[in-house]
Design an enzyme around this catalytic site. Structure first.
Site, short mmCIF file in Angstrom:
data_model
loop_
_atom_site.label_atom_id
_atom_site.label_comp_id
_atom_site.label_asym_id
_atom_site.label_seq_id
_atom_site.Cartn_x
_atom_site.Cartn_y
_atom_site.Cartn_z
N LYS A 258 0.90 -1.17 0.00
CA LYS A 258 0.00 0.00 0.00
C LYS A 258 0.92 1.20 0.00
CE LYS A 258 -3.89 2.25 2.39
NZ LYS A 258 -3.66 3.51 1.79
N ARG A 263 -3.37 8.77 -5.56
CA ARG A 263 -3.99 7.97 -6.61
C ARG A 263 -3.89 8.70 -7.95
NH1 ARG A 263 -8.15 4.05 -5.09
NH2 ARG A 263 -8.40 2.76 -6.93
N ARG A 279 -8.07 11.28 -7.80
CA ARG A 279 -9.36 10.69 -7.40
C ARG A 279 -10.44 11.74 -7.24
NH1 ARG A 279 -7.70 8.22 -1.61
NH2 ARG A 279 -9.88 8.12 -1.05
N GLU A 309 -0.69 4.42 -8.08
CA GLU A 309 -0.35 5.32 -6.98
C GLU A 309 1.00 5.95 -7.33
OE1 GLU A 309 -2.42 5.66 -4.37
OE2 GLU A 309 -1.22 6.34 -2.68
N ARG A 426 -16.82 1.64 -2.33
CA ARG A 426 -15.89 1.17 -1.29
C ARG A 426 -16.19 -0.30 -1.11
NH1 ARG A 426 -12.34 3.67 1.91
NH2 ARG A 426 -12.89 5.81 1.46
N LYS A 432 -7.56 -2.82 3.08
CA LYS A 432 -6.28 -2.22 3.45
C LYS A 432 -5.91 -2.59 4.88
CE LYS A 432 -8.56 2.17 4.41
NZ LYS A 432 -8.65 3.60 4.19
P1 ATP Z 1 -5.97 6.07 3.30
O1 ATP Z 1 -6.25 7.41 3.90
O2 ATP Z 1 -5.75 4.98 4.26
O3 ATP Z 1 -5.00 6.12 2.15
P2 ATP Z 1 -8.07 6.39 1.67
O4 ATP Z 1 -9.39 6.71 2.27
O5 ATP Z 1 -7.25 7.50 1.14
O6 ATP Z 1 -7.25 5.58 2.68
P3 ATP Z 1 -8.66 3.91 0.58
O7 ATP Z 1 -9.25 3.52 -0.70
O8 ATP Z 1 -9.46 3.65 1.78
O9 ATP Z 1 -8.27 5.42 0.48
O10 ATP Z 1 -7.23 3.22 0.71
C1 ATP Z 1 -6.66 2.83 -0.44
C2 ATP Z 1 -5.80 3.89 -1.06
O11 ATP Z 1 -4.48 3.43 -1.01
C3 ATP Z 1 -6.11 4.02 -2.53
O12 ATP Z 1 -7.05 5.04 -2.74
C4 ATP Z 1 -4.79 4.31 -3.18
O13 ATP Z 1 -4.62 5.71 -3.32
C5 ATP Z 1 -3.77 3.80 -2.20
N1 ATP Z 1 -3.02 2.63 -2.66
C6 ATP Z 1 -1.69 2.47 -2.49
N2 ATP Z 1 -1.25 1.32 -2.95
C7 ATP Z 1 -2.32 0.67 -3.47
C8 ATP Z 1 -2.49 -0.59 -4.12
N3 ATP Z 1 -1.48 -1.44 -4.31
N4 ATP Z 1 -3.74 -0.92 -4.50
C9 ATP Z 1 -4.79 -0.08 -4.30
N5 ATP Z 1 -4.67 1.13 -3.69
C10 ATP Z 1 -3.44 1.50 -3.28
#
Ligand code: ATP
Length: 573
Positions: A258, A263, A279, A309, A426, A432
């Site tokens: 991660k 994004r 995003r 990412e 979602r 995650k």
């Molecule tokens: P956080 O604040 O924890 O990053 P978030 O609310 O921004 O979470 P989530 O979709 O809940 O977003 O967490 C996934 C985010 O992690 C994705 O939006 C992406 O930007 C990032 N990410 C990083 N590496 C990856 C991966 N290998 N696959 C998917 N998403 C990834």
């Protein structure tokens, strides 16, 4: 359609806080809306183009004050005085228009909704010398032929604060209720999903309206991705451990780094048409020229949409940098070359939505991820396939997780191999896992001016989460920690001065030292504990909150919800 009809709709929507009531009112309106008036769909959310368009109205309070003053013949000082008293520029315009109506005899021409949207669309097109004057005359002309209620909503639309409690989801349900009346409850649920999916793929409410109006589920299913038009990304849910991840997804599954970046959706329409979107659907192609070049050089294919990412790294040491360091590149529109050298990014591709003329949304993840490996030539520190293992071993997954953390990344993502890509959702098939569970993304909705060393700056900030049920932002605490008094040169600094500068144009009301702020600026906040509290409208307060980053990459619709706060409160107990 007359603009008055729309203003009356806004009025009845704002007269109720009940969601079902709002849906009913809106649905009656939609039934009467003709195809020629399709663009009014944008005005329902206070916009003038599809939500991905960069052409926003963007009128400051100051400019609106000037226009109100000119249109009503009242001095600017008087307008400001009224604003301080009433706290809503729209209401000020309404009051002054009422006064003007009583004191002048000439009859007003009726304002059509088309005239309003055409005029508003001229605003973001204006550039260069004399822009302010031209904007004021466009607004003044509209206000001059507006009745008081029209003036109220014109000004609220202009300053981006409609206050009618409508979100995309309210519009979605109103479309179901307007055009799929004969369907039974189960079928309606399916229609609602199909409409949401159409919205997430197109981000164009007028287009979705046109198709929903036909009342056919089949037609809705025909809405496809279009390369070059931004799409809402798929989001993940959170689980505490790898074990929970396997339990939810089954074995084997994919485990990926991660990455702690932002994004980036990459669209290639042709060799010379590559665009990058965040995003929030913002086009950031110009901000990241190196990413465009890597895609051109190292990814095979005539056309595609990749999900990735982008992570910043230190040019000299090659160490990956935390998101906050590179977040400044997202907004930066000048001296791009310079900042590109200082803060380069590596693109980590983890999904593919479209390839050579075909949508891959419904293909299983396993197939999508293996295609990525075929078409991308890995070039570390430029573009690579996200680091991944496919495993059924908890031990291997744990080791991989540790490695990700040691590499300065946030944790891991676990993904089901058989799942489809669902834009905008979602989903429970992408999870995650990261060590720091206690953080929220919240929006600033108020602040207080500081004293002493901090006088002149906003120094304490009210944070709010989002209540999906009512569509309101609910306060959850105040924060001043994590923000610096003085910046360090060469670093991305979150100082009081900088925050004050960003927030001042968003002030909607001022009382003594306290101000209310239009919900726009999102921050990541860590905290020690969630407590119940009668002091904040959410019913909760955060203990020892600390701001860790500004989140210019995140849309308002994705901030922490009240339900998530409640869940974390329960979990912590
Ligand atoms: P956080 O604040 O924890 O990053 P978030 O609310 O921004 O979470 P989530 O979709 O809940 O977003 O967490 C996934 C985010 O992690 C994705 O939006 C992406 O930007 C990032 N990410 C990083 N590496 C990856 C991966 N290998 N696959 C998917 N998403 C990834």
């Amino acid at each position: 359609m007359l603009y008055k009809t729309l203003a009356e709709l806004y009025e009845s929507l704002s007269a109720t806080t009940k969601r079902l009531e709002k849906i009913k009112i809106l649905s009656e309106f939609l039934k009467k809306l003709s195809e020629q008036d399709r663009d009014l769909m944008y005005l329902l959310l206070g916009e003038i183009h599809p939500s991905y368009s960069e052409k926003k109205i963007g009128i400051s309070n100051q400019l609106a004050i000037k226009a109100i003053s000119k249109a009503t013949g009242m001095g600017e000082k008087r307008v400001v005085q009224e604003w301080k008293k009433i706290g809503d520029l729209g209401k000020v315009a309404e009051k002054l228009a009422e006064h003007k109506k009583q004191t002048t005899l000439h009859s007003m021409a009726s304002l059509t909704a088309k005239k309003v949207i055409d005029s508003l669309r001229k605003l973001p097109e204006l550039e260069g010398k004399g822009t302010v004057g031209k904007k004021i005359s466009i607004i003044t002309e509209l206000l001059a032929s507006a009745s008081p209620i029209e003036a109220l909503y014109l000004i609220r639309t202009l300053v981006g604060d409609l206050r009618i409690g409508i979100q995309e989801s309210t519009i979605r349900e109103a479309l179901v209720s307007a055009f799929f009346q004969e369907f039974n409850e189960e079928e309606k649920k399916e229609v609602s999903k199909a409409i949401q999916s159409a919205i997430d793929k197109t981000n164009d409410l007028a287009k979705v309206f046109e198709i929903a109006k036909k009342g056919s589920l089949k037609e809705l299913g025909k809405i496809h991705l279009e390369v070059g038009r931004p799409i809402k990304v798929m989001l993940s849910q959170k689980v505490p451990t790898i074990e929970d991840g396997f339990k939810a997804l089954g074995k084997p599954c994919a485990v990926e780094y991660k990455y702690d970046g932002f994004r980036l959706l990459i669209h290639k329409k042709s060799d010379n048409e590559i665009s990058l979107f965040t995003r929030r659907l913002e086009n950031v192609t110009k901000q990241f020229p190196e990413a465009v070049e890597y895609v051109k050089k190292y990814v095979k294919g005539k056309s595609f949409i990749l999900d990735s990412e982008a992570v910043g790294f230190d040019r000299k040491t090659k160490a990956y940098l935390p998101f906050q360091q590179i977040s400044q590149r997202i907004k930066r529109k000048y001296r791009i070359k310079e900042i590109q050298k200082e803060l380069p990014v590596e693109v980590n591709v983890f999904d593919i939505l479209y390839y050579n003329g075909k949508s891959l949304l419904n293909e299983p993840f396993e197939k999508r991820t293996s295609l990525i490996k075929k078409i991308i030539k890995n070039h570390p520190y430029r573009i690579i396939c996200a680091k991944q293992i496919i495993t059924d071993s908890e031990k291997k997954a744990e080791e991989f997780y540790k490695k990700a953390l040691a590499d300065n990344q946030e944790g891991v993502m676990m993904k089901s191999l058989s799942a489809a890509y669902q834009p905008g959702s979602r989903v429970g098939h992408m999870l995650k896992i990261k060590p720091e569970e206690r953080d929220f993304d919240l929006v600033i909705t108020g602040a207080e001016y500081g004293t002493g060393k901090r006088s002149g700056w906003l120094s304490s900030f009210i944070l709010s989460c989002f209540d999906k049920k009512t569509g309101r932002f609910l306060e959850i605490g105040k924060v001043g920690t994590g923000i610096k008094e003085k910046g360090v040169k060469g670093q991305e600094n979150l100082t009081f001065e900088r925050l004050t500068k960003i927030l001042t144009p968003l002030i909607t009301e001022e009382k003594g030292k306290t101000v209310k702020i239009k919900p726009k600026i999102i921050v990541s906040v860590t905290y020690q504990e969630i407590q119940k509290s009668p002091n904040y409208s959410s019913g909760f307060a955060l203990r020892f909150p600390r701001v860790t980053a500004l989140r210019p990459d995140k849309p308002l619709s994705e901030i922490t919800t009240l339900d998530e706060v409640k869940k974390d409160y329960e979990r912590q107990k």
